[in-house]
Scaffold this motif. Structure first.
Motif, PDB file in Angstrom:
ATOM      1  N   ASN A   1       0.802  -1.227   0.000  1.00 19.89           N
ATOM      2  CA  ASN A   1       0.000   0.000   0.000  1.00 19.89           C
ATOM      3  C   ASN A   1       0.833   1.275   0.000  1.00 19.89           C
ATOM      4  O   ASN A   1       0.362   2.326   0.415  1.00 19.89           O
ATOM      5  N   GLY A   2       2.058   1.178  -0.447  1.00 20.05           N
ATOM      6  CA  GLY A   2       2.906   2.361  -0.497  1.00 20.05           C
ATOM      7  C   GLY A   2       3.815   2.524   0.699  1.00 20.05           C
ATOM      8  O   GLY A   2       4.800   3.254   0.629  1.00 20.05           O
ATOM      9  N   ILE A   3       3.503   1.848   1.798  1.00 18.47           N
ATOM     10  CA  ILE A   3       4.350   1.954   2.993  1.00 18.47           C
ATOM     11  C   ILE A   3       4.706   0.588   3.569  1.00 18.47           C
ATOM     12  O   ILE A   3       5.633   0.482   4.365  1.00 18.47           O
ATOM     13  N   VAL A   4       3.988  -0.446   3.163  1.00 20.46           N
ATOM     14  CA  VAL A   4       4.313  -1.805   3.598  1.00 20.46           C
ATOM     15  C   VAL A   4       4.829  -2.570   2.379  1.00 20.46           C
ATOM     16  O   VAL A   4       4.151  -2.652   1.353  1.00 20.46           O
ATOM     17  N   PHE A   5       6.054  -3.121   2.497  1.00 21.46           N
ATOM     18  CA  PHE A   5       6.681  -3.815   1.386  1.00 21.46           C
ATOM     19  C   PHE A   5       6.969  -5.269   1.753  1.00 21.46           C
ATOM     20  O   PHE A   5       7.321  -5.571   2.893  1.00 21.46           O
ATOM     21  N   GLU A   6       6.797  -6.146   0.776  1.00 21.66           N
ATOM     22  CA  GLU A   6       7.017  -7.577   0.983  1.00 21.66           C
ATOM     23  C   GLU A   6       8.236  -8.054   0.188  1.00 21.66           C
ATOM     24  O   GLU A   6       8.466  -7.591  -0.934  1.00 21.66           O
TER      25      GLU A   6
ATOM     26  N   LEU B   1      -4.128  -2.332   6.195  1.00 20.38           N
ATOM     27  CA  LEU B   1      -5.456  -2.287   5.587  1.00 20.38           C
ATOM     28  C   LEU B   1      -6.039  -0.875   5.540  1.00 20.38           C
ATOM     29  O   LEU B   1      -6.898  -0.593   4.708  1.00 20.38           O
ATOM     30  N   THR B   2      -5.585   0.002   6.439  1.00 21.17           N
ATOM     31  CA  THR B   2      -6.259   1.292   6.593  1.00 21.17           C
ATOM     32  C   THR B   2      -5.435   2.493   6.150  1.00 21.17           C
ATOM     33  O   THR B   2      -6.004   3.561   5.919  1.00 21.17           O
TER      34      THR B   2
ATOM     35  N   PRO C   1      -5.562 -13.012   1.208  1.00 19.24           N
ATOM     36  CA  PRO C   1      -6.560 -13.325   2.246  1.00 19.24           C
ATOM     37  C   PRO C   1      -5.977 -13.394   3.652  1.00 19.24           C
ATOM     38  O   PRO C   1      -6.665 -13.099   4.629  1.00 19.24           O
ATOM     39  N   GLU C   2      -4.689 -13.765   3.772  1.00 20.13           N
ATOM     40  CA  GLU C   2      -4.087 -13.837   5.100  1.00 20.13           C
ATOM     41  C   GLU C   2      -3.862 -12.458   5.692  1.00 20.13           C
ATOM     42  O   GLU C   2      -3.795 -12.298   6.907  1.00 20.13           O
ATOM     43  N   ILE C   3      -3.749 -11.423   4.842  1.00 20.14           N
ATOM     44  CA  ILE C   3      -3.588 -10.063   5.340  1.00 20.14           C
ATOM     45  C   ILE C   3      -4.893  -9.568   5.945  1.00 20.14           C
ATOM     46  O   ILE C   3      -4.902  -8.781   6.901  1.00 20.14           O
ATOM     47  N   THR C   4      -6.014 -10.026   5.419  1.00 20.81           N
ATOM     48  CA  THR C   4      -7.312  -9.557   5.907  1.00 20.81           C
ATOM     49  C   THR C   4      -7.929 -10.496   6.945  1.00 20.81           C
ATOM     50  O   THR C   4      -9.015 -10.236   7.453  1.00 20.81           O
TER      51      THR C   4
END
Length: 229
Positions: free
Chosen positions: A29-34, A133-134, A194-197
């Motif tokens: 989301n622009g700030i969380v990287f995998e 998520l937010t 789905p695991e993120i949510t």
């Protein structure tokens, strides 16, 4: 001799495993990287080590086996180095759960009685998972330029509706600008892994129930979150 042969077999196995995968990275989301690895034969299937970072700080670390999270995963607060959760995906349970990390959001469970034994929904990944998520959602960028022209600061109230199975079935955002204009949106979380949510659902008398998780943030025109309530 047997010991040398054993070590050689382990090294050979590890080398072969590495040859079967390729490294990948993505921006959630622009700030969380995998950072993770995928199979060479099917690059949609994650296999091996996984790390997620928030502003350079590790917030999740674990492993995938054939596209599924496996074994113990360790989760950290967005700006902390101490583990807040350890979740064993093979056993589907927490081996470490820091209840203090749950104090940020508000939790709503309706139609309960005073004698009920109630437990709030728990986000696997803790506060870091909720931030993913937010915060910095593309759907919220440009609100000050479009639906809320002239606003400089925004208050965003996120309400996540959690099903009995622990999945987000609705994500409502009530946005209020400092120009006194308001806007309500429904965000689509289906594009996330789905695991993120996923949540451990709320329980009433040991039975899973619907619930809501509410988190309020303050943002500026650039979309940067400046405060979390």
């Amino acid at each position: 001799m047997k010991r040398i042969l054993f070590i050689a077999l382990v090294l050979s196995s590890s080398f072969g495993y590495a040859q079967q995968t390729v490294k990948r990275s993505s921006d959630i989301n622009g700030i969380v990287f995998e950072k993770f690895t995928v199979l060479k034969t099917d690059k949609k299937i994650r296999q091996g080590e996984y790390t997620a970072t928030f502003h350079g700080n590790v917030i999740a670390h674990g492993n995938y086996t054939n596209g599924q999270r496996s074994g113990e995963w360790t989760f950290y607060a967005p700006r902390g180095k101490k583990p807040i959760q350890i979740f064993n995906y093979d056993q589907n349970k927490f081996t470490l759960l820091d209840s203090a990390d749950m104090r940020g959001p508000s939790y709503i469970i309706e139609t309960t009685n005073p004698a009920d034994i109630i437990s709030a929904p728990v986000k696997i990944g803790g506060s870091s998972g909720i931030f993913a998520l937010t915060t910095s959602r593309t759907e919220l960028r440009g609100l000050t330029r479009g639906e809320l022209p002239g606003a400089i600061k925004l208050i965003l109230k996120h309400t996540l509706v959690i099903s009995q199975t622990g999945q987000i079935v609705d994500h409502i955002v009530e946005v209020t600008g400092d120009n006194h204009m308001t806007k309500t949106l429904h965000l689509n979380d289906a594009t996330f892994d789905p695991e993120i949510t996923r949540f451990i659902p709320a329980m009433v008398n040991s039975q899973p129930v619907m619930s809501k998780v509410v988190i309020v943030t303050q943002s500026v025109t650039t979309g940067v979150i400046t405060k979390t309530y």
